[in-house]
Design a protein around this motif. Structure first.
Motif, PDB file in Angstrom:
ATOM      1  N   ALA A  81      36.379  44.322  32.373  1.00 40.04           N
ATOM      2  CA  ALA A  81      35.661  44.515  33.646  1.00 40.04           C
ATOM      3  C   ALA A  81      34.930  43.255  34.110  1.00 40.04           C
ATOM      4  N   THR A  82      34.274  42.558  33.182  1.00 39.62           N
ATOM      5  CA  THR A  82      33.531  41.362  33.606  1.00 39.62           C
ATOM      6  C   THR A  82      34.483  40.274  34.140  1.00 39.62           C
ATOM      7  N   TYR A  83      35.716  40.228  33.611  1.00 40.55           N
ATOM      8  CA  TYR A  83      36.696  39.249  34.123  1.00 40.55           C
ATOM      9  C   TYR A  83      37.071  39.592  35.571  1.00 40.55           C
ATOM     10  N   THR A  84      37.399  40.867  35.815  1.00 41.43           N
ATOM     11  CA  THR A  84      37.787  41.276  37.174  1.00 41.43           C
ATOM     12  C   THR A  84      36.639  41.008  38.151  1.00 41.43           C
ATOM     13  N   TYR A  85      35.437  41.343  37.723  1.00 39.67           N
ATOM     14  CA  TYR A  85      34.252  41.101  38.557  1.00 39.67           C
ATOM     15  C   TYR A  85      34.148  39.610  38.895  1.00 39.67           C
ATOM     16  N   LYS A  86      34.301  38.762  37.880  1.00 41.18           N
ATOM     17  CA  LYS A  86      34.187  37.312  38.116  1.00 41.18           C
ATOM     18  C   LYS A  86      35.237  36.832  39.116  1.00 41.18           C
ATOM     19  N   GLN A  87      36.484  37.317  38.972  1.00 38.73           N
ATOM     20  CA  GLN A  87      37.532  36.858  39.888  1.00 38.73           C
ATOM     21  C   GLN A  87      37.221  37.271  41.321  1.00 38.73           C
ATOM     22  N   LEU A  88      36.742  38.507  41.512  1.00 38.98           N
ATOM     23  CA  LEU A  88      36.425  38.965  42.871  1.00 38.98           C
ATOM     24  C   LEU A  88      35.297  38.129  43.473  1.00 38.98           C
ATOM     25  N   ARG A  89      34.280  37.811  42.671  1.00 39.42           N
ATOM     26  CA  ARG A  89      33.174  36.974  43.154  1.00 39.42           C
ATOM     27  C   ARG A  89      33.673  35.546  43.425  1.00 39.42           C
ATOM     28  N   ASP A  90      34.561  35.042  42.558  1.00 35.36           N
ATOM     29  CA  ASP A  90      35.094  33.683  42.742  1.00 35.36           C
ATOM     30  C   ASP A  90      35.908  33.576  44.041  1.00 35.36           C
ATOM     31  N   TYR A  91      36.733  34.592  44.333  1.00 26.29           N
ATOM     32  CA  TYR A  91      37.478  34.564  45.607  1.00 26.29           C
ATOM     33  C   TYR A  91      36.471  34.606  46.759  1.00 26.29           C
ATOM     34  N   ASN A  93      33.342  33.606  46.970  1.00 27.26           N
ATOM     35  CA  ASN A  93      32.544  32.411  47.273  1.00 27.26           C
ATOM     36  C   ASN A  93      33.341  31.108  47.245  1.00 27.26           C
ATOM     37  N   GLY A  94      34.680  31.242  47.220  1.00 27.67           N
ATOM     38  CA  GLY A  94      35.522  30.053  47.387  1.00 27.67           C
ATOM     39  C   GLY A  94      35.866  29.278  46.119  1.00 27.67           C
ATOM     40  N   SER A  95      35.419  29.753  44.937  1.00 23.91           N
ATOM     41  CA  SER A  95      35.771  29.039  43.702  1.00 23.91           C
ATOM     42  C   SER A  95      37.258  29.209  43.379  1.00 23.91           C
ATOM     43  N   ARG A  96      37.846  30.345  43.793  1.00 25.86           N
ATOM     44  CA  ARG A  96      39.292  30.575  43.649  1.00 25.86           C
ATOM     45  C   ARG A  96      39.783  30.958  45.029  1.00 25.86           C
ATOM     46  N   SER A  97      40.965  30.513  45.426  1.00 25.90           N
ATOM     47  CA  SER A  97      41.372  30.896  46.769  1.00 25.90           C
ATOM     48  C   SER A  97      42.817  31.362  46.843  1.00 25.90           C
ATOM     49  N   HIS A  98      43.015  32.304  47.735  1.00 25.87           N
ATOM     50  CA  HIS A  98      44.334  32.890  48.002  1.00 25.87           C
ATOM     51  C   HIS A  98      44.226  33.588  49.356  1.00 25.87           C
ATOM     52  N   ASP A  99      45.225  33.393  50.225  1.00 26.79           N
ATOM     53  CA  ASP A  99      45.145  33.914  51.598  1.00 26.79           C
ATOM     54  C   ASP A  99      44.616  35.341  51.673  1.00 26.79           C
ATOM     55  N   SER A 100      45.319  36.302  51.021  1.00 28.69           N
ATOM     56  CA  SER A 100      44.884  37.700  51.156  1.00 28.69           C
ATOM     57  C   SER A 100      43.638  37.979  50.341  1.00 28.69           C
ATOM     58  N   MET A 101      43.610  37.531  49.084  1.00 34.60           N
ATOM     59  CA  MET A 101      42.495  37.920  48.216  1.00 34.60           C
ATOM     60  C   MET A 101      41.158  37.341  48.671  1.00 34.60           C
ATOM     61  N   GLY A 190      46.072  22.219  38.999  1.00 33.26           N
ATOM     62  CA  GLY A 190      44.689  22.168  39.480  1.00 33.26           C
ATOM     63  C   GLY A 190      44.399  22.999  40.719  1.00 33.26           C
ATOM     64  N   SER A 191      45.415  23.702  41.271  1.00 32.64           N
ATOM     65  CA  SER A 191      45.111  24.503  42.463  1.00 32.64           C
ATOM     66  C   SER A 191      44.290  25.748  42.092  1.00 32.64           C
ATOM     67  N   ARG A 192      44.353  26.187  40.823  1.00 35.20           N
ATOM     68  CA  ARG A 192      43.385  27.185  40.340  1.00 35.20           C
ATOM     69  C   ARG A 192      42.418  26.435  39.425  1.00 35.20           C
ATOM     70  N   HIS A 193      41.133  26.484  39.777  1.00 32.19           N
ATOM     71  CA  HIS A 193      40.161  25.668  39.030  1.00 32.19           C
ATOM     72  C   HIS A 193      38.844  26.414  38.843  1.00 32.19           C
ATOM     73  N   ASN A 194      38.928  27.741  38.719  1.00 34.10           N
ATOM     74  CA  ASN A 194      37.692  28.521  38.557  1.00 34.10           C
ATOM     75  C   ASN A 194      37.394  28.853  37.099  1.00 34.10           C
ATOM     76  N   ASP A 195      38.078  28.192  36.154  1.00 33.17           N
ATOM     77  CA  ASP A 195      37.835  28.429  34.728  1.00 33.17           C
ATOM     78  C   ASP A 195      36.661  27.562  34.257  1.00 33.17           C
ATOM     79  N   ILE A 196      35.595  28.210  33.816  1.00 38.88           N
ATOM     80  CA  ILE A 196      34.386  27.503  33.389  1.00 38.88           C
ATOM     81  C   ILE A 196      34.730  26.592  32.199  1.00 38.88           C
ATOM     82  N   TYR A 197      34.217  25.369  32.222  1.00 40.58           N
ATOM     83  CA  TYR A 197      34.510  24.302  31.233  1.00 40.58           C
ATOM     84  C   TYR A 197      35.983  23.887  31.223  1.00 40.58           C
TER      85      TYR A 197
END
Ligand code: HEC
Ligand code: HEC
Length: 223
Positions: A81-91, A93-101, A190-197
């Motif tokens: 659950a915490t992973y899914t939550y992080k991805q939704l927050r990342d999309y 606030n722009g840390s991860r991007s994808h047209d629809s998501m 590098g087009s996905r770069h929301n992985d901490i560290y």
């Protein structure tokens, strides 16, 4: 010792200035928000996800329809659950991007993201039947890694059964293979770069395209 201190002093300013990979900080407040997420509310919100992520959150494989390729969509069922939550927050606030998501996540509050994350974590991971194929190279990377390339084995983070771990480490078992390959390629270029560290970027950069494909098949059939 002095050398280590010197290197630290040289690197520190770069780290301070670099844009963070993600805005998520695992404070007690964030963890509690997910822990107390409302699964019934998440179920209602998840109606709007079904058209893409499937009735049971099983995702979709890549398909070609009328000569057009529809890209694979990730499974969400059984995800940490915490992973899914992080991805939704990342999309959002722009840390991860994808047209629809990106636009979908921007329409969700933090509470909605927590509710959805909890709901999907309660669904059963899809099981894709193994065709009995043995993936020797993937097996080795998962269990032993490769000391020559400073590649840690995948299992130390993702778990012996690909079940994921607390906070931001996703389950991989049963994940759609085509999505799995694509997202590793995205870390690699590098087009996905929301992985901490940069944990996944550093690993993906060292994997060949063939290894990525084999790892995707290995995990898709794991259950
Ligand atoms: C129009 C189709 C579409 C809809 C509707 C949609 N998604 Fe997605 N979703 C995608 C695609 C495609 C990706 C992969 C994007 C990428 O590669 O970054 C994705 C990725 C995700 C991810 C990241 C998964 C991972 O393993 O990292 C999450 C979480 C997610 N979606 C949740 C949701 C939720 C919750 C909803 C409903 C509120 C939803 N999605 C609605 C297409 C959709
Ligand atoms: C040091 C810990 C660590 C190791 C070792 C590791 N991973 Fe990861 N992996 C992570 C983290 C953390 C994330 C999520 C990062 C984020 O927030 O985007 C992740 C994400 C992923 C994803 C994206 C999943 C999704 O649903 O989008 C894939 C695929 C993946 N890892 C595959 C692998 C493979 C294959 C290996 C071994 C070759 C491996 N990982 C080794 C920590 C690790």
């Amino acid at each position: 010792m002095i050398r280590i201190l010197l290197v630290g002093a040289l690197i520190a300013p770069v780290l301070v200035n670099a844009e963070p990979a993600s805005q998520i900080a695992w404070t007690a407040q964030a963890l509690n928000q997910v822990k107390n997420g409302n699964s019934a509310k998440g179920k209602e919100l998840a109606e709007s996800c079904k058209s893409c992520h499937g009735d049971q959150g099983q995702g979709m494989k890549e398909e070609t329809r009328d000569g057009e390729t529809l890209p694979a969509i990730p499974a969400l069922a059984g995800q940490v659950a915490t992973y899914t939550y992080k991805q939704l927050r990342d999309y959002s606030n722009g840390s991860r991007s994808h047209d629809s998501m990106t636009s979908i996540a921007k329409g969700l509050s933090e509470q909605d993201a927590a509710d959805l994350a909890v709901w999907f974590s309660t669904l059963k991971q899809q099981e894709i039947k193994s065709n009995g194929q043995h993936f020797a190279r993937a097996d080795k990377l998962v269990e032993e890694g490769d000391g020559k390339r400073i590649l840690p084995p995948c299992f130390v983070c993702h778990g012996g059964k690909g079940q994921g771990e607390k906070m931001d480490i996703p389950a991989l078992a049963g994940q759609q293979g085509d999505y799995f390959s694509r997202t590793l390629q995205d870390y690699k270029n590098g087009s996905r770069h929301n992985d901490i560290y940069s944990r996944m970027r550093l690993i993906a950069q060292q994997l060949s395209d063939d290894e990525i494909k084999e790892l995707a098949q290995y995990y898709q059939q794991l259950n």
